[in-house]
Motif scaffolding. Structure first.
Motif, PDB file in Angstrom:
ATOM      1  N   LEU A   2       0.827  -1.211   0.000  1.00 51.26           N
ATOM      2  CA  LEU A   2       0.000   0.000   0.000  1.00 51.26           C
ATOM      3  C   LEU A   2       0.861   1.261   0.000  1.00 51.26           C
ATOM      4  N   LEU A   3       1.946   1.240   0.762  1.00 50.35           N
ATOM      5  CA  LEU A   3       2.833   2.398   0.790  1.00 50.35           C
ATOM      6  C   LEU A   3       3.528   2.598  -0.556  1.00 50.35           C
ATOM      7  N   VAL A   4       3.957   1.511  -1.168  1.00 46.74           N
ATOM      8  CA  VAL A   4       4.596   1.617  -2.485  1.00 46.74           C
ATOM      9  C   VAL A   4       3.587   2.124  -3.519  1.00 46.74           C
ATOM     10  N   ALA A   5       2.348   1.645  -3.434  1.00 44.19           N
ATOM     11  CA  ALA A   5       1.304   2.135  -4.350  1.00 44.19           C
ATOM     12  C   ALA A   5       1.076   3.628  -4.143  1.00 44.19           C
ATOM     13  N   ALA A   6       1.049   4.056  -2.890  1.00 51.10           N
ATOM     14  CA  ALA A   6       0.876   5.489  -2.605  1.00 51.10           C
ATOM     15  C   ALA A   6       2.062   6.289  -3.144  1.00 51.10           C
ATOM     16  N   TRP A   7       3.249   5.762  -2.998  1.00 49.93           N
ATOM     17  CA  TRP A   7       4.458   6.429  -3.509  1.00 49.93           C
ATOM     18  C   TRP A   7       4.351   6.605  -5.022  1.00 49.93           C
ATOM     19  N   CYS A   8       3.973   5.528  -5.719  1.00 45.31           N
ATOM     20  CA  CYS A   8       3.839   5.600  -7.179  1.00 45.31           C
ATOM     21  C   CYS A   8       2.742   6.594  -7.565  1.00 45.31           C
ATOM     22  N   ALA A   9       1.640   6.600  -6.803  1.00 46.77           N
ATOM     23  CA  ALA A   9       0.552   7.547  -7.087  1.00 46.77           C
ATOM     24  C   ALA A   9       1.033   8.979  -6.901  1.00 46.77           C
ATOM     25  N   LEU A  10       1.808   9.214  -5.873  1.00 41.20           N
ATOM     26  CA  LEU A  10       2.323  10.564  -5.638  1.00 41.20           C
ATOM     27  C   LEU A  10       3.281  11.005  -6.738  1.00 41.20           C
ATOM     28  N   TRP A  11       4.033  10.079  -7.302  1.00 39.64           N
ATOM     29  CA  TRP A  11       4.968  10.416  -8.387  1.00 39.64           C
ATOM     30  C   TRP A  11       4.300  10.366  -9.751  1.00 39.64           C
ATOM     31  N   GLY A  12       3.048   9.930  -9.795  1.00 37.91           N
ATOM     32  CA  GLY A  12       2.280  10.007 -11.024  1.00 37.91           C
ATOM     33  C   GLY A  12       2.473   8.860 -11.996  1.00 37.91           C
ATOM     34  N   GLY A  13       3.023   7.752 -11.558  1.00 41.95           N
ATOM     35  CA  GLY A  13       3.155   6.624 -12.472  1.00 41.95           C
ATOM     36  C   GLY A  13       3.912   5.469 -11.855  1.00 41.95           C
ATOM     37  N   ILE A  14       3.750   4.316 -12.479  1.00 41.00           N
ATOM     38  CA  ILE A  14       4.455   3.124 -12.028  1.00 41.00           C
ATOM     39  C   ILE A  14       5.649   2.904 -12.948  1.00 41.00           C
ATOM     40  N   SER A  15       6.804   2.881 -12.351  1.00 38.10           N
ATOM     41  CA  SER A  15       8.025   2.588 -13.091  1.00 38.10           C
ATOM     42  C   SER A  15       8.934   1.782 -12.173  1.00 38.10           C
ATOM     43  N   VAL A  16       9.954   1.185 -12.744  1.00 36.71           N
ATOM     44  CA  VAL A  16      10.895   0.415 -11.942  1.00 36.71           C
ATOM     45  C   VAL A  16      11.521   1.315 -10.870  1.00 36.71           C
ATOM     46  N   ALA A  17      11.902   2.512 -11.258  1.00 35.66           N
ATOM     47  CA  ALA A  17      12.523   3.438 -10.308  1.00 35.66           C
ATOM     48  C   ALA A  17      11.556   3.812  -9.185  1.00 35.66           C
ATOM     49  N   ASN A  18      10.300   4.091  -9.531  1.00 33.50           N
ATOM     50  CA  ASN A  18       9.314   4.455  -8.505  1.00 33.50           C
ATOM     51  C   ASN A  18       9.042   3.294  -7.554  1.00 33.50           C
ATOM     52  N   VAL A  19       8.915   2.096  -8.093  1.00 36.30           N
ATOM     53  CA  VAL A  19       8.650   0.927  -7.254  1.00 36.30           C
ATOM     54  C   VAL A  19       9.841   0.657  -6.335  1.00 36.30           C
ATOM     55  N   LEU A  20      11.056   0.718  -6.865  1.00 31.97           N
ATOM     56  CA  LEU A  20      12.242   0.478  -6.030  1.00 31.97           C
ATOM     57  C   LEU A  20      12.396   1.557  -4.961  1.00 31.97           C
ATOM     58  N   ALA A  21      12.256   2.810  -5.352  1.00 36.39           N
ATOM     59  CA  ALA A  21      12.380   3.899  -4.383  1.00 36.39           C
ATOM     60  C   ALA A  21      11.266   3.818  -3.348  1.00 36.39           C
ATOM     61  N   GLY A  22      10.049   3.532  -3.785  1.00 33.60           N
ATOM     62  CA  GLY A  22       8.932   3.392  -2.863  1.00 33.60           C
ATOM     63  C   GLY A  22       9.132   2.256  -1.882  1.00 33.60           C
ATOM     64  N   THR A  23       9.708   1.158  -2.354  1.00 33.06           N
ATOM     65  CA  THR A  23       9.985   0.023  -1.481  1.00 33.06           C
ATOM     66  C   THR A  23      11.011   0.396  -0.415  1.00 33.06           C
ATOM     67  N   VAL A  24      12.062   1.067  -0.815  1.00 38.75           N
ATOM     68  CA  VAL A  24      13.089   1.496   0.142  1.00 38.75           C
ATOM     69  C   VAL A  24      12.487   2.434   1.177  1.00 38.75           C
ATOM     70  N   VAL A  25      11.712   3.401   0.717  1.00 38.72           N
ATOM     71  CA  VAL A  25      11.093   4.357   1.634  1.00 38.72           C
ATOM     72  C   VAL A  25      10.100   3.648   2.555  1.00 38.72           C
ATOM     73  N   ALA A  26       9.269   2.758   2.018  1.00 35.31           N
ATOM     74  CA  ALA A  26       8.260   2.054   2.809  1.00 35.31           C
ATOM     75  C   ALA A  26       8.903   1.193   3.892  1.00 35.31           C
ATOM     76  N   VAL A  27       9.929   0.442   3.535  1.00 41.29           N
ATOM     77  CA  VAL A  27      10.611  -0.410   4.515  1.00 41.29           C
ATOM     78  C   VAL A  27      11.262   0.447   5.599  1.00 41.29           C
ATOM     79  N   THR A  28      11.942   1.492   5.174  1.00 42.76           N
ATOM     80  CA  THR A  28      12.617   2.370   6.141  1.00 42.76           C
ATOM     81  C   THR A  28      11.620   3.018   7.087  1.00 42.76           C
ATOM     82  N   VAL A  29      10.542   3.542   6.540  1.00 42.19           N
ATOM     83  CA  VAL A  29       9.557   4.246   7.362  1.00 42.19           C
ATOM     84  C   VAL A  29       8.868   3.291   8.329  1.00 42.19           C
ATOM     85  N   THR A  30       8.454   2.138   7.867  1.00 46.49           N
ATOM     86  CA  THR A  30       7.739   1.227   8.763  1.00 46.49           C
ATOM     87  C   THR A  30       8.641   0.682   9.859  1.00 46.49           C
ATOM     88  N   LEU A  31       9.898   0.432   9.541  1.00 47.12           N
ATOM     89  CA  LEU A  31      10.822  -0.033  10.579  1.00 47.12           C
ATOM     90  C   LEU A  31      11.149   1.087  11.565  1.00 47.12           C
TER      91      LEU A  31
END
Length: 175
Positions: free
Chosen positions: A21-50
Motif C-alpha cells: 500500500l505504501l509503495v502504491a501510494a508512492w507511485c501515485a504521488l509520483w504520477g506513475g508506475i516505473s521500476v525506479a518508482n517501485v524500487l524507491a517506494g519500497t526502500v522508503v516504505a521499509v525504512t519508514v515502517t521499521l
C-alpha cells in the motif's frame, strides 16, 4: 531486535500488504508506475515502517473487508478527482475549506497508516495530523459542507481496515 527477526517481520502477510500500500501510494504521488518508482517506494516504505515501529501484526488478512476497503478508496479516487477537476475548470470557486477532527476506532498503527494513505492519495482531502493514542485524524477538506459525510466515510474505512487486518488478542494500539 536481531536482523533475522526484522527480516521475518518484513515478510509477514500483513507487513507485505502495508508495504504494498505504501509503495502504491508512492507511485501515485509520483504520477506513475516505473521500476525506479517501485524500487524507491519500497526502500522508503521499509525504512519508514521499521523506523516508525509499525507493528508487524500476527493476525490473518480477511479478503472481503480488504476488497471493500480497496473498492471504496478506488471510488473515492475517481469521484474526488472529478470533483477537484471541476473546481479547477470552472470559473467560480465553490470551495469552503475546513480542518475537521475525525475520531476512529483504529486498533493499531497499521490501521492508522492504512487510513492515512487512503485519505492522502484522494484529491480534495489531506491528513493534517493524527493521534495514534486516540485514533483521531485531523483532515483538511475543500468542502466544509460535506464534513458529516466525510466523517462517516472515514469511520467506515477505519472499520473496514480493522476487519481486514484484525489485531491479535494482546496486541494494542501503540503509543
Amino acid at each position: 531486535m536481531s536482523s533475522i527477526a526484522t527480516l521475518r517481520e518484513l515478510v509477514m502477510p500483513r507487513r507485505l500488504l502495508t508495504l504494498a500500500l505504501l509503495v502504491a501510494a508512492w507511485c501515485a504521488l509520483w504520477g506513475g508506475i516505473s521500476v525506479a518508482n517501485v524500487l524507491a517506494g519500497t526502500v522508503v516504505a521499509v525504512t519508514v515502517t521499521l523506523a516508525a515501529g509499525v507493528e508487524p501484526g500476527h493476525g490473518s488478512i480477511h479478503l472481503f473487508p480488504l476488497l471493500q476497503f480497496v473498492w471504496l478508496v478506488t471510488v473515492d479516487l475517481v469521484v474526488s478527482t472529478v470533483s477537484v477537476a471541476w473546481e479547477i475548470l470552472t470559473p467560480t470557486d465553490y470551495t469552503d475549506e475546513a480542518i475537521i477532527a475525525v475520531d476512529t476506532q483504529a486498533e493499531s498503527r497499521a490501521h492508522l497508516l492504512m487510513l492515512v494513505v487512503a485519505i492522502t492519495v484522494t484529491p480534495g482531502t489531506a491528513v493534517v495530523d493524527t493521534d495514534a493514542d486516540t485514533g483521531r485524524f485531523y483532515l483538511h477538506l475543500l468542502h466544509a459542507d460535506k464534513a458529516d459525510g466525510i466523517v462517516e466515510h472515514v469511520q467506515r474505512l477505519a472499520e473496514l481496515s480493522c476487519r481486514a487486518l484484525p489485531v491479535d488478542v494482546g496486541e494494542e494500539r501503540a503509543p
